[in-house]
Design a protein around this motif. Structure first.
Motif, PDB file in Angstrom:
ATOM      1  N   GLN A   6      35.681   2.411 -33.376  1.00 34.65           N
ATOM      2  CA  GLN A   6      36.473   3.642 -33.344  1.00 34.65           C
ATOM      3  C   GLN A   6      36.138   4.473 -32.110  1.00 34.65           C
ATOM      4  N   ILE A   7      34.857   4.548 -31.768  1.00 32.88           N
ATOM      5  CA  ILE A   7      34.439   5.303 -30.594  1.00 32.88           C
ATOM      6  C   ILE A   7      34.949   4.610 -29.321  1.00 32.88           C
ATOM      7  N   ALA A   8      34.874   3.284 -29.286  1.00 30.97           N
ATOM      8  CA  ALA A   8      35.362   2.530 -28.124  1.00 30.97           C
ATOM      9  C   ALA A   8      36.858   2.766 -27.924  1.00 30.97           C
ATOM     10  N   HIS A   9      37.627   2.740 -29.001  1.00 28.35           N
ATOM     11  CA  HIS A   9      39.073   2.993 -28.902  1.00 28.35           C
ATOM     12  C   HIS A   9      39.339   4.419 -28.427  1.00 28.35           C
ATOM     13  N   LEU A  10      38.566   5.365 -28.922  1.00 28.01           N
ATOM     14  CA  LEU A  10      38.738   6.761 -28.515  1.00 28.01           C
ATOM     15  C   LEU A  10      38.451   6.923 -27.023  1.00 28.01           C
ATOM     16  N   LEU A  55      35.609  -0.945 -23.077  1.00 33.70           N
ATOM     17  CA  LEU A  55      36.512  -2.101 -23.050  1.00 33.70           C
ATOM     18  C   LEU A  55      35.728  -3.401 -23.253  1.00 33.70           C
ATOM     19  N   GLU A  56      34.601  -3.497 -22.593  1.00 38.21           N
ATOM     20  CA  GLU A  56      33.760  -4.685 -22.730  1.00 38.21           C
ATOM     21  C   GLU A  56      33.281  -4.856 -24.171  1.00 38.21           C
ATOM     22  N   ILE A  81      42.582  -6.111 -25.382  1.00 35.58           N
ATOM     23  CA  ILE A  81      42.558  -4.776 -24.776  1.00 35.58           C
ATOM     24  C   ILE A  81      43.726  -4.532 -23.818  1.00 35.58           C
ATOM     25  N   THR A  82      44.719  -5.376 -23.832  1.00 33.58           N
ATOM     26  CA  THR A  82      45.814  -5.239 -22.863  1.00 33.58           C
ATOM     27  C   THR A  82      46.537  -3.903 -22.990  1.00 33.58           C
ATOM     28  N   LYS A  83      46.527  -3.290 -24.160  1.00 35.28           N
ATOM     29  CA  LYS A  83      47.205  -1.991 -24.308  1.00 35.28           C
ATOM     30  C   LYS A  83      46.493  -0.891 -23.535  1.00 35.28           C
TER      31      LYS A  83
END
Length: 87
Positions: free
Chosen positions: A22-26, A71-72, A82-84
């Motif tokens: 969740q933190i990575a997406h944020l 992203l990694e 992660i293309t988005k």
């Protein structure tokens, strides 16, 4: 009240570990992949190009590295696409 110095902010960003999806997406959603301030404005016969000013931000490099680490994490640990976030 203690004011946090710029070096402390840079060190915190550098040391921040991405441990949750969740933190990575944020992080990937909030930090843009390129400078959002670069513009080309055309009006009649004139063209004005506003250069990217992000490099004037004193924590720009740390933010880009943090986004890359997020992203990694999503690719390596979570196995997500992660293309988005790469546009």
């Amino acid at each position: 009240m203690k004011i946090i110095g710029l070096t402390a902010v840079k060190n915190w960003l550098t040391a921040f570990e991405v441990k949750q999806p969740q933190i990575a997406h944020l992080i990937c959603s909030v930090i843009p992949p390129h400078c959002p301030f670069e513009r080309t404005i055309r009006c009649f016969h004139w063209t004005v190009r506003i250069p990217p000013l992000c490099h004037l931000n004193p924590v720009y490099e740390e933010l880009m590295v943090l986004r890359f680490r997020a992203l990694e994490y999503l690719v390596e640990v979570c196995g997500e696409d992660i293309t988005k976030y790469c546009h």
